[in-house]
Design an enzyme around this catalytic site. Structure first.
Site, PDB file in Angstrom:
ATOM      1  N   ASP A   1      -0.487  -3.407  -4.118  1.00  0.00           N
ATOM      2  CA  ASP A   1       0.054  -4.735  -3.789  1.00  0.00           C
ATOM      3  C   ASP A   1      -1.080  -5.757  -3.703  1.00  0.00           C
ATOM      4  OD1 ASP A   1       2.725  -3.721  -3.363  1.00  0.00           O
ATOM      5  OD2 ASP A   1       2.096  -3.007  -1.397  1.00  0.00           O
TER       6      ASP A   1
ATOM      7  N   ASP B   1      -6.021  -0.315  -5.096  1.00  0.00           N
ATOM      8  CA  ASP B   1      -4.934  -0.718  -4.217  1.00  0.00           C
ATOM      9  C   ASP B   1      -3.839  -1.254  -5.149  1.00  0.00           C
ATOM     10  OD1 ASP B   1      -3.541  -1.584  -1.833  1.00  0.00           O
ATOM     11  OD2 ASP B   1      -4.160  -3.617  -2.402  1.00  0.00           O
TER      12      ASP B   1
ATOM     13  N   ARG C   1       3.828  -0.569   7.298  1.00  0.00           N
ATOM     14  CA  ARG C   1       5.004  -1.358   7.696  1.00  0.00           C
ATOM     15  C   ARG C   1       5.134  -1.482   9.209  1.00  0.00           C
ATOM     16  NH1 ARG C   1      10.165   1.164   5.198  1.00  0.00           N
ATOM     17  NH2 ARG C   1       8.737   1.165   3.430  1.00  0.00           N
TER      18      ARG C   1
ATOM     19  N   ASN D   1       6.627   2.277  -0.923  1.00  0.00           N
ATOM     20  CA  ASN D   1       7.345   1.864  -2.137  1.00  0.00           C
ATOM     21  C   ASN D   1       6.464   1.947  -3.383  1.00  0.00           C
ATOM     22  OD1 ASN D   1       9.980   0.876  -1.029  1.00  0.00           O
ATOM     23  ND2 ASN D   1       8.633  -0.455   0.159  1.00  0.00           N
TER      24      ASN D   1
END
Ligand code: BG6
Ligand code: MG
Length: 211
Positions: A10, A8, A48, A117
């Site tokens: 973030d 992963d 998101r 992102n």
């Protein structure tokens, strides 16, 4: 047998999870919506739009689809501004050393992130070339805890499931890895995850687990 590790991004390789938190907090304050770190922890690994839905549901707030898109875009704008100065020094402790050691051991490496992102961040950190496969929020239709992102990464690496590890800071990500029948490893916010197969305190501990 070839081994693989799916990272992963973030909250595992870089502390951008904190920037997500600050961007959601700013958006929530502007909308007079309640938001705190406990609610933020439910957003880890979640896309998101699904994150926005969690915040709105918590607040019993109703927005049109158009208004929701505008809010998500606003949050992403705040988030992207916070990423502008991101550089290799922002990697979490031991991250680069661990990537180098895994490469030397011939382990296949992938990113499995919900973020749209992700590639921008990897480029800023100058680590894009470390990965044999990158699967991110632009490649998937289902958000973690759905296993899609990790199944795609494992397939792209071409390693057996029984030799494929997933390192995650989110409960949703640990669940996704388990549902994909891969070997889940919790770190940081998932360091005490009850459903993780292994837990570690720092990235270099990965080496012992996979060796
Ligand atoms: C995940 C984060 O990596 O990406 C979530 O843990 C975030 O907090 C998700 O919501 C989507 O990110 P982005 O960058 O596409 O808004
Ligand atoms: Mg994460």
């Amino acid at each position: 047998m070839n081994k693989g590790v799916i990272f992963d991004l973030d909250g595992v390789l870089v502390s951008t999870d904190h920037y997500h938190y600050l961007a959601w907090k700013r958006m929530a304050e502007e909308e007079n919506l309640a938001f705190d770190e406990t609610l933020n922890n439910q957003l880890r690994g979640v896309s998101r739009m699904a994150s926005l839905d969690i915040i709105l549901t918590y607040n019993k707030a109703k927005y049109s689809d158009e208004a929701k898109t505008a809010l998500a875009t606003k949050k992403n704008t705040y988030y992207r501004v916070s990423l502008e100065d991101l550089n290799p020094t922002h990697m979490l402790p031991g991250a680069l050393k661990t990537l180098n050691t895994l490469k030397e051991l011939g382990v296949k490496l992938a990113i499995g992130s919900s973020s749209k992102n992700a590639r921008y961040i990897l480029n800023k950190l100058e680590i894009t070339d470390y990965f044999d496969a990158i699967v991110d929020g632009t490649d998937i239709t289902e958000s973690k805890p759905h296993p899609e992102v990790f199944l795609k990464a494992q397939e792209a690496l071409g390693v057996e499931k029984s030799a494929c590890y997933v390192i995650e800071d989110a409960e949703s990500g640990i669940e996704a890895a388990n549902r994909a029948n891969l070997i889940s490893i919790g770190i940081n916010d998932a360091e005490t995850s009850p459903q993780a197969k292994h837990t570690i305190h720092a990235l270099p501990e990965l080496i012992k687990i996979i060796n």
